[in-house]
Every structure is written in structure tokens, then in C-alpha cells.
Design a protein around this motif. Structure first.
Motif, PDB file in Angstrom:
ATOM      1  N   TYR A 146     -21.139   2.625 -36.319  1.00 46.85           N
ATOM      2  CA  TYR A 146     -22.170   1.906 -35.553  1.00 46.85           C
ATOM      3  C   TYR A 146     -21.607   0.592 -35.006  1.00 46.85           C
ATOM      4  O   TYR A 146     -21.769   0.281 -33.823  1.00 46.85           O
ATOM      5  CB  TYR A 146     -23.395   1.631 -36.447  1.00 46.85           C
ATOM      6  CG  TYR A 146     -24.343   0.642 -35.817  1.00 46.85           C
ATOM      7  CD1 TYR A 146     -25.224   1.045 -34.817  1.00 46.85           C
ATOM      8  CD2 TYR A 146     -24.321  -0.705 -36.179  1.00 46.85           C
ATOM      9  CE1 TYR A 146     -26.064   0.136 -34.203  1.00 46.85           C
ATOM     10  CE2 TYR A 146     -25.162  -1.619 -35.582  1.00 46.85           C
ATOM     11  CZ  TYR A 146     -26.023  -1.193 -34.601  1.00 46.85           C
ATOM     12  OH  TYR A 146     -26.860  -2.091 -33.986  1.00 46.85           O
ATOM     13  N   LYS A 198     -33.707   3.682 -30.041  1.00 51.12           N
ATOM     14  CA  LYS A 198     -34.185   2.295 -30.183  1.00 51.12           C
ATOM     15  C   LYS A 198     -34.183   1.555 -28.856  1.00 51.12           C
ATOM     16  O   LYS A 198     -34.992   0.666 -28.647  1.00 51.12           O
ATOM     17  CB  LYS A 198     -33.319   1.534 -31.186  1.00 51.12           C
ATOM     18  CG  LYS A 198     -33.555   1.915 -32.611  1.00 51.12           C
ATOM     19  CD  LYS A 198     -34.158   0.776 -33.363  1.00 51.12           C
ATOM     20  CE  LYS A 198     -34.333   1.199 -34.814  1.00 51.12           C
ATOM     21  NZ  LYS A 198     -34.659   0.111 -35.672  1.00 51.12           N
ATOM     22  N   SER A 199     -33.271   1.930 -27.971  1.00 53.80           N
ATOM     23  CA  SER A 199     -33.105   1.183 -26.722  1.00 53.80           C
ATOM     24  C   SER A 199     -33.702   1.879 -25.506  1.00 53.80           C
ATOM     25  O   SER A 199     -33.770   1.274 -24.433  1.00 53.80           O
ATOM     26  CB  SER A 199     -31.614   0.950 -26.460  1.00 53.80           C
ATOM     27  OG  SER A 199     -30.956   2.190 -26.244  1.00 53.80           O
ATOM     28  N   LYS A 244     -21.161  -0.471 -31.135  1.00 54.01           N
ATOM     29  CA  LYS A 244     -21.824  -1.691 -30.701  1.00 54.01           C
ATOM     30  C   LYS A 244     -20.848  -2.604 -29.937  1.00 54.01           C
ATOM     31  O   LYS A 244     -21.212  -3.190 -28.910  1.00 54.01           O
ATOM     32  CB  LYS A 244     -22.393  -2.423 -31.910  1.00 54.01           C
ATOM     33  CG  LYS A 244     -23.036  -3.747 -31.607  1.00 54.01           C
ATOM     34  CD  LYS A 244     -23.521  -4.397 -32.889  1.00 54.01           C
ATOM     35  CE  LYS A 244     -23.882  -5.841 -32.668  1.00 54.01           C
ATOM     36  NZ  LYS A 244     -24.333  -6.481 -33.910  1.00 54.01           N
ATOM     37  N   PRO A 288     -29.440  -1.028 -38.007  1.00 52.01           N
ATOM     38  CA  PRO A 288     -29.954  -2.382 -38.186  1.00 52.01           C
ATOM     39  C   PRO A 288     -30.748  -2.833 -36.961  1.00 52.01           C
ATOM     40  O   PRO A 288     -30.546  -2.330 -35.861  1.00 52.01           O
ATOM     41  CB  PRO A 288     -28.690  -3.232 -38.359  1.00 52.01           C
ATOM     42  CG  PRO A 288     -27.531  -2.358 -38.102  1.00 52.01           C
ATOM     43  CD  PRO A 288     -28.002  -0.956 -37.938  1.00 52.01           C
ATOM     44  N   ASP A 289     -31.665  -3.788 -37.187  1.00 47.14           N
ATOM     45  CA  ASP A 289     -32.343  -4.397 -36.047  1.00 47.14           C
ATOM     46  C   ASP A 289     -31.309  -5.231 -35.315  1.00 47.14           C
ATOM     47  O   ASP A 289     -30.681  -6.110 -35.906  1.00 47.14           O
ATOM     48  CB  ASP A 289     -33.504  -5.278 -36.512  1.00 47.14           C
ATOM     49  CG  ASP A 289     -34.660  -4.449 -37.033  1.00 47.14           C
ATOM     50  OD1 ASP A 289     -34.871  -3.332 -36.511  1.00 47.14           O
ATOM     51  OD2 ASP A 289     -35.339  -4.910 -37.960  1.00 47.14           O
ATOM     52  N   ASP A 290     -31.115  -4.930 -34.043  1.00 52.24           N
ATOM     53  CA  ASP A 290     -30.081  -5.607 -33.276  1.00 52.24           C
ATOM     54  C   ASP A 290     -30.622  -5.883 -31.879  1.00 52.24           C
ATOM     55  O   ASP A 290     -30.307  -5.177 -30.922  1.00 52.24           O
ATOM     56  CB  ASP A 290     -28.825  -4.741 -33.227  1.00 52.24           C
ATOM     57  CG  ASP A 290     -27.606  -5.536 -32.803  1.00 52.24           C
ATOM     58  OD1 ASP A 290     -27.753  -6.515 -32.045  1.00 52.24           O
ATOM     59  OD2 ASP A 290     -26.513  -5.181 -33.250  1.00 52.24           O
ATOM     60  N   ALA A 291     -31.445  -6.906 -31.799  1.00 52.98           N
ATOM     61  CA  ALA A 291     -32.140  -7.213 -30.552  1.00 52.98           C
ATOM     62  C   ALA A 291     -31.178  -7.493 -29.396  1.00 52.98           C
ATOM     63  O   ALA A 291     -31.442  -7.086 -28.265  1.00 52.98           O
ATOM     64  CB  ALA A 291     -33.077  -8.401 -30.767  1.00 52.98           C
ATOM     65  N   ILE A 338     -29.798  -4.147 -28.067  1.00 48.87           N
ATOM     66  CA  ILE A 338     -30.881  -3.394 -27.429  1.00 48.87           C
ATOM     67  C   ILE A 338     -31.224  -4.018 -26.081  1.00 48.87           C
ATOM     68  O   ILE A 338     -31.377  -3.322 -25.070  1.00 48.87           O
ATOM     69  CB  ILE A 338     -32.133  -3.338 -28.352  1.00 48.87           C
ATOM     70  CG1 ILE A 338     -31.802  -2.632 -29.667  1.00 48.87           C
ATOM     71  CG2 ILE A 338     -33.316  -2.703 -27.636  1.00 48.87           C
ATOM     72  CD1 ILE A 338     -31.288  -1.232 -29.556  1.00 48.87           C
ATOM     73  N   GLU A 339     -31.303  -5.335 -26.063  1.00 47.73           N
ATOM     74  CA  GLU A 339     -31.622  -6.049 -24.817  1.00 47.73           C
ATOM     75  C   GLU A 339     -30.550  -5.805 -23.752  1.00 47.73           C
ATOM     76  O   GLU A 339     -30.862  -5.591 -22.584  1.00 47.73           O
ATOM     77  CB  GLU A 339     -31.765  -7.547 -25.107  1.00 47.73           C
ATOM     78  CG  GLU A 339     -32.209  -8.344 -23.909  1.00 47.73           C
ATOM     79  CD  GLU A 339     -32.407  -9.817 -24.242  1.00 47.73           C
ATOM     80  OE1 GLU A 339     -32.325 -10.638 -23.305  1.00 47.73           O
ATOM     81  OE2 GLU A 339     -32.642 -10.151 -25.420  1.00 47.73           O
ATOM     82  N   SER A 395     -29.608   4.376 -41.098  1.00 43.44           N
ATOM     83  CA  SER A 395     -30.561   3.309 -40.804  1.00 43.44           C
ATOM     84  C   SER A 395     -29.886   2.294 -39.896  1.00 43.44           C
ATOM     85  O   SER A 395     -29.017   1.539 -40.339  1.00 43.44           O
ATOM     86  CB  SER A 395     -31.015   2.622 -42.095  1.00 43.44           C
ATOM     87  OG  SER A 395     -31.704   3.529 -42.901  1.00 43.44           O
ATOM     88  N   ARG A 446     -29.478   7.472 -32.498  1.00 47.97           N
ATOM     89  CA  ARG A 446     -30.345   6.417 -33.041  1.00 47.97           C
ATOM     90  C   ARG A 446     -30.352   5.189 -32.121  1.00 47.97           C
ATOM     91  O   ARG A 446     -31.395   4.606 -31.847  1.00 47.97           O
ATOM     92  CB  ARG A 446     -29.897   6.005 -34.440  1.00 47.97           C
ATOM     93  CG  ARG A 446     -30.284   6.970 -35.507  1.00 47.97           C
ATOM     94  CD  ARG A 446     -31.763   6.836 -35.794  1.00 47.97           C
ATOM     95  NE  ARG A 446     -32.126   7.786 -36.834  1.00 47.97           N
ATOM     96  CZ  ARG A 446     -33.302   8.350 -36.916  1.00 47.97           C
ATOM     97  NH1 ARG A 446     -34.235   8.079 -36.038  1.00 47.97           N
ATOM     98  NH2 ARG A 446     -33.564   9.200 -37.876  1.00 47.97           N
TER      99      ARG A 446
END
Length: 181
Positions: A173, A77-78, A177, A37-40, A43-44, A35, A73
């Protein structure tokens, strides 16, 4: 050859998954169970820089089994594209990304639209490297009669840990990152 040319020469992540041999079930388990994590912010950054990932891997590799599902993953997401070049088929690419003079995989090369390397990750997150190195330290000498049997046992232990330890997945992850932000 430029990195964009290598990217174009590589196979899709789907083709790579179809070539998995020993580790397909565990690869798919990690992919299904991880899973992200939400990582704006991450991703941005990937989207703003239009990054894509050139991966050097092999279908039989246990470390690839652990790391590539997590990258997949992130890519989903990106919207980041992934292309995989096999290490043993493309040694001239791998030789540019050796670790301590060795062809250790996986290697993730993050490139922009122009094919410039933005960052590189691999072959292992620090915690995974520690676990791997401890395992190697406890092996008998290679010429010892019990070496092959003990080596197979240790590899089985690593594969089990890699395929079940969600805390380890999170560590991988976070390390990937770091190379992206």
C-alpha cells in the motif's frame, strides 16, 4: 493506441475477479482483510486529478493476487475507476511497460481524463521484490531434475506469505501510495 483507448478496451475489476482461477480465494481474503488507512491527502490527489487506473495483469498471477486487492481498496475509497487489460491478450500494451526487458506484472498506469500517464507502479513493491528474488536465488538450475518440485514448493510458500502477511500488504500500500502523491 492511446491510454484512454486501452482503458476503454479493458475489463472492469469485477470481470477480472470473475476470471480469477488459482488465486481467487486468496485475492478475496486479501481484499476482505486489508484495512486501508485513512489517507485524506492521497484520496484528495486522486480525486482532484480525476485519476483512473489501467492495470496490466493476468488471473493466474500470484503478484496480481497480492497487489490488485490493495489497489481495489484505494479505488473504492477515492472513486477511482479501474480497467484491466490482460498481458497475454495485449502484448503491444505490455511491451510499453516491460521491466528489465521482461513482461512482468502487475503494472498499474495512473492516467488523467486526457489519457496522459500521471504515474506508473509495478510490478512489485521493494520488499516483495526482495522476498521474490531471495526465493529465486535458492532454486536449483532449471535443468536440474528437482527444479520443478522445488519451484512449486517455493511458489506455494510465496502464495501463503502473500495471502497472510498483513505487514507486507501495508508495505505494498505504501509503495503504491508513493506513486500517487
Amino acid at each position: 493506441m492511446q491510454l484512454n483507448e486501452w482503458f476503454d478496451k479493458g475489463m472492469s475489476i469485477e470481470s477480472y475477479v470473475n476470471e480469477l482461477t488459482d488465486h481467487r480465494e486468496n485475492f478475496e481474503k486479501i481484499y476482505a482483510d486489508f484495512s486501508m488507512p485513512d489517507d485524506a491527502a492521497m484520496i484528495e490527489k486522486i480525486q482532484n486529478n480525476n485519476l483512473k487506473a489501467l492495470v496490466i495483469a493476468e488471473p493466474w498471477c500470484g503478484h496480481c493476487m497480492l497487489n490488485i486487492p490493495i489497489l481495489k481498496r484505494i479505488a473504492e475509497k477515492s472513486g477511482m475507476e479501474i480497467s484491466v487489460c490482460l498481458r497475454d491478450t495485449h502484448p503491444e500494451l505490455m511491451d510499453q511497460y516491460e521491466t528489465n526487458g521482461k513482461r512482468i506484472i502487475p503494472i498499474f498506469i495512473f492516467i488523467d481524463d486526457e489519457g496522459r500517464e500521471v504515474s506508473k507502479w509495478g510490478p512489485r513493491a521493494p520488499k516483495v521484490a526482495d522476498i521474490h528474488n531471495r526465493m529465486l536465488q535458492s532454486l536449483p538450475e532449471k535443468d536440474a531434475p528437482e527444479y520443478n518440485e522445488v519451484f512449486k514448493e517455493k511458489v506455494s510458500e510465496l502464495v501463503l506469505r502473500f495471502s497472510t502477511d498483513q505487514v507486507l500488504w501495508d508495505h505494498v500500500y505504501e509503495d503504491i501510495k508513493k506513486s500517487l502523491i
